[in-house]
Design a protein around this motif. Structure first.
Motif, mmCIF file in Angstrom:
data_model
loop_
_atom_site.group_PDB
_atom_site.id
_atom_site.type_symbol
_atom_site.label_atom_id
_atom_site.label_comp_id
_atom_site.label_asym_id
_atom_site.label_seq_id
_atom_site.Cartn_x
_atom_site.Cartn_y
_atom_site.Cartn_z
ATOM 1 N N TRP A 173 71.236 67.442 127.065
ATOM 2 C CA TRP A 173 72.594 67.710 126.563
ATOM 3 C C TRP A 173 72.692 67.332 125.094
ATOM 4 C CZ3 TRP A 173 76.868 69.875 125.767
ATOM 5 C CH2 TRP A 173 77.947 69.220 125.181
ATOM 6 N N SER A 174 73.322 68.200 124.335
ATOM 7 C CA SER A 174 73.598 67.883 122.933
ATOM 8 C C SER A 174 75.011 68.326 122.615
ATOM 9 C CB SER A 174 72.599 68.621 122.039
ATOM 10 O OG SER A 174 72.868 68.336 120.690
ATOM 11 N N PRO A 175 75.845 67.439 122.092
ATOM 12 C CA PRO A 175 77.198 67.854 121.700
ATOM 13 C C PRO A 175 77.168 68.580 120.359
ATOM 14 C CG PRO A 175 76.871 65.547 121.177
ATOM 15 C CD PRO A 175 75.599 66.016 121.849
ATOM 16 N N LEU A 176 78.248 69.280 120.073
ATOM 17 C CA LEU A 176 78.467 69.835 118.730
ATOM 18 C C LEU A 176 79.232 68.769 117.950
ATOM 19 C CD1 LEU A 176 78.679 72.144 116.618
ATOM 20 C CD2 LEU A 176 80.734 72.917 117.832
ATOM 21 N N ILE A 177 78.684 68.371 116.806
ATOM 22 C CA ILE A 177 79.268 67.257 116.040
ATOM 23 C C ILE A 177 80.055 67.784 114.833
ATOM 24 C CG2 ILE A 177 78.706 65.215 114.639
ATOM 25 C CD1 ILE A 177 78.173 64.761 117.598
ATOM 26 N N TYR A 178 81.266 67.264 114.664
ATOM 27 C CA TYR A 178 82.130 67.612 113.525
ATOM 28 C C TYR A 178 82.006 66.486 112.508
ATOM 29 C CZ TYR A 178 86.252 69.997 111.534
ATOM 30 O OH TYR A 178 87.118 70.721 110.762
ATOM 31 N N ASN A 179 81.287 66.763 111.422
ATOM 32 C CA ASN A 179 80.899 65.736 110.461
ATOM 33 C C ASN A 179 81.526 66.085 109.113
ATOM 34 O OD1 ASN A 179 79.484 63.920 108.851
ATOM 35 N ND2 ASN A 179 77.497 64.921 109.141
ATOM 36 N N PHE A 180 82.637 65.409 108.773
ATOM 37 C CA PHE A 180 83.369 65.714 107.538
ATOM 38 C C PHE A 180 83.566 67.230 107.365
ATOM 39 C CE2 PHE A 180 82.212 61.330 106.790
ATOM 40 C CZ PHE A 180 83.396 60.814 106.263
ATOM 41 N N ARG A 181 84.071 67.852 108.436
ATOM 42 C CA ARG A 181 84.428 69.273 108.498
ATOM 43 C C ARG A 181 83.223 70.212 108.387
ATOM 44 N NH1 ARG A 181 90.111 68.623 105.730
ATOM 45 N NH2 ARG A 181 91.376 68.435 107.591
ATOM 46 N N HIS A 182 82.015 69.694 108.672
ATOM 47 C CA HIS A 182 80.836 70.557 108.833
ATOM 48 C C HIS A 182 80.298 70.340 110.236
ATOM 49 C CE1 HIS A 182 80.030 71.663 104.460
ATOM 50 N NE2 HIS A 182 81.130 70.916 104.440
ATOM 51 N N TYR A 183 79.646 71.385 110.761
ATOM 52 C CA TYR A 183 79.144 71.331 112.131
ATOM 53 C C TYR A 183 77.655 70.960 112.145
ATOM 54 C CZ TYR A 183 83.438 73.908 113.133
ATOM 55 O OH TYR A 183 84.748 74.295 113.236
ATOM 56 N N TYR A 184 77.296 70.080 113.070
ATOM 57 C CA TYR A 184 75.912 69.647 113.239
ATOM 58 C C TYR A 184 75.579 69.556 114.725
ATOM 59 C CZ TYR A 184 75.401 68.235 108.329
ATOM 60 O OH TYR A 184 75.298 68.248 106.969
ATOM 61 N N GLY A 185 74.278 69.597 115.019
ATOM 62 C CA GLY A 185 73.809 69.202 116.351
ATOM 63 C C GLY A 185 73.234 67.804 116.240
ATOM 64 N N LEU A 186 72.621 67.310 117.301
ATOM 65 C CA LEU A 186 71.980 65.998 117.238
ATOM 66 C C LEU A 186 70.558 66.151 116.711
ATOM 67 C CD1 LEU A 186 72.856 64.212 120.609
ATOM 68 C CD2 LEU A 186 74.010 64.010 118.399
ATOM 69 N N GLY A 187 70.068 65.120 116.033
ATOM 70 C CA GLY A 187 68.649 65.051 115.694
ATOM 71 C C GLY A 187 67.875 64.529 116.901
#
Ligand SMILES: Cc1cc2nc3c(=O)[nH]c(=O)nc-3n(C[C@H](O)[C@H](O)[C@H](O)COP(=O)(O)O)c2cc1C
Length: 200
Positions: A173-187
Motif C-alpha cells: 500500500w502506498s498513499p498519495l501524499i500532498y506535500n506543499f500542494r504537490h503530489y508525491y508517492g512514498l519512497g
C-alpha cells in the motif's frame, strides 16, 4: 543546518490525500479531496473548510466515506481540485473554483455502493473507510469544521492485505501524499516500528 525564519502561507508538510464522499441536500453525491485527516484509534479527525459543500453535508447528515487514492490517481484528484459542489461558489473561491455537482463524472472515478452508510465508495481507491461523524465543532477562528468520524467498516483491495489477516501490507500500500500542494508517492521503506504487526 542553518534555519531561516519564514512565514509560509500553508503548512501542508505532506499528508495522505483522502477523497470524501458525502450526500448533497438534493440526494446527489459529493466527492472532495482532503488532506487534513488523521486517525485516533478508530476515529478519523477531518478538517473541512466550513463554506464548502462537504462541511454543509456533514452538518446535515453524519455519514461519510473516507477513500484513499494511490499515487497513480493524482490526476483524477487534481481534476476535482478546482471544483465545489457549493452553489453559489463561496466568495473567497470565486476567482479559481467553479460549481460542479457531477464530481464523479468530472474526475473519471467510479462510485460503488457502501455497506453501512449512504455515500458511495470510490471503486478505484484501494482503501475505503465507511464512517459516521460522532462529534463536530468549529476551529478557533470559525474557518474549519473539525469532524470526528468513527470508522464503521474498512474495505481494502485484496492486493494490499497480508493474506489471511486483517493487516494492510505496508509494502503493497502506498498513499498519495500532498506535500506543499504537490503530489508525491512514498519512497522506499526506511525501516519499521518496534510495534509493527507486519515484520519483515
Ligand atoms: C489534495 C487536496 C487536499 C485538500 N485538503 C483539504 C482539506 O484538508 N480541508 C479542506 O477543507 N479542503 C481541502 N482541499 C480543498 C477542497 O477540496 C476544496 O475546498 C473543494 O472545493 C471542496 O469541495 P466541496 O465544496 O464540494 O466540498 C484540498 C484540495 C486538494 C486538491
Amino acid at each position: 543546518m542553518t534555519h531561516l525564519t519564514i512565514e509560509p502561507s500553508i503548512l501542508y508538510v505532506g499528508t495522505p490525500v483522502a477523497l470524501l464522499t458525502t450526500v448533497n441536500e438534493d440526494d446527489t453525491v459529493n466527492l472532495a479531496p482532503m488532506s487534513s485527516a488523521w486517525a485516533l484509534g478508530d476515529v478519523v479527525v477531518l478538517g473541512v473548510g466550513v463554506s464548502g459543500q462537504t462541511a454543509i453535508n456533514l452538518r446535515a447528515s453524519p455519514e461519510v466515506v473516507i477513500n484513499y487514492p494511490s499515487p497513480e490517481q493524482w490526476e483524477s484528484v487534481e481534476r476535482l481540485a478546482p471544483l465545489t459542489a457549493a452553489d453559489p461558489v463561496p466568495s473567497h473561491k470565486q476567482a479559481r473554483f467553479r460549481h460542479e455537482r457531477a464530481k464523479f463524472t468530472a474526475s473519471g472515478l467510479t462510485p460503488v455502493p457502501s455497506e453501512l452508510v449512504t455515500p458511495p465508495r470510490v471503486a478505484e481507491c484501494p482503501l475505503q473507510f465507511e464512517a459516521t461523524v460522532v462529534d463536530a465543532d468549529l476551529d478557533a477562528k470559525g474557518n474549519f469544521l473539525i469532524a470526528q468520524a468513527r470508522v464503521v467498516r474498512v474495505h481494502a483491495a485484496r492486493e494490499i492485505v497480508v493474506p489471511g489477516t486483517s493487516h494492510v501490507d505496508p509494502a503493497a500500500w502506498s498513499p498519495l501524499i500532498y506535500n506543499f500542494r504537490h503530489y508525491y508517492g512514498l519512497g522506499p521503506e526506511l525501516g519499521e516500528s518496534f510495534r509493527t504487526e507486519t515484520p519483515r
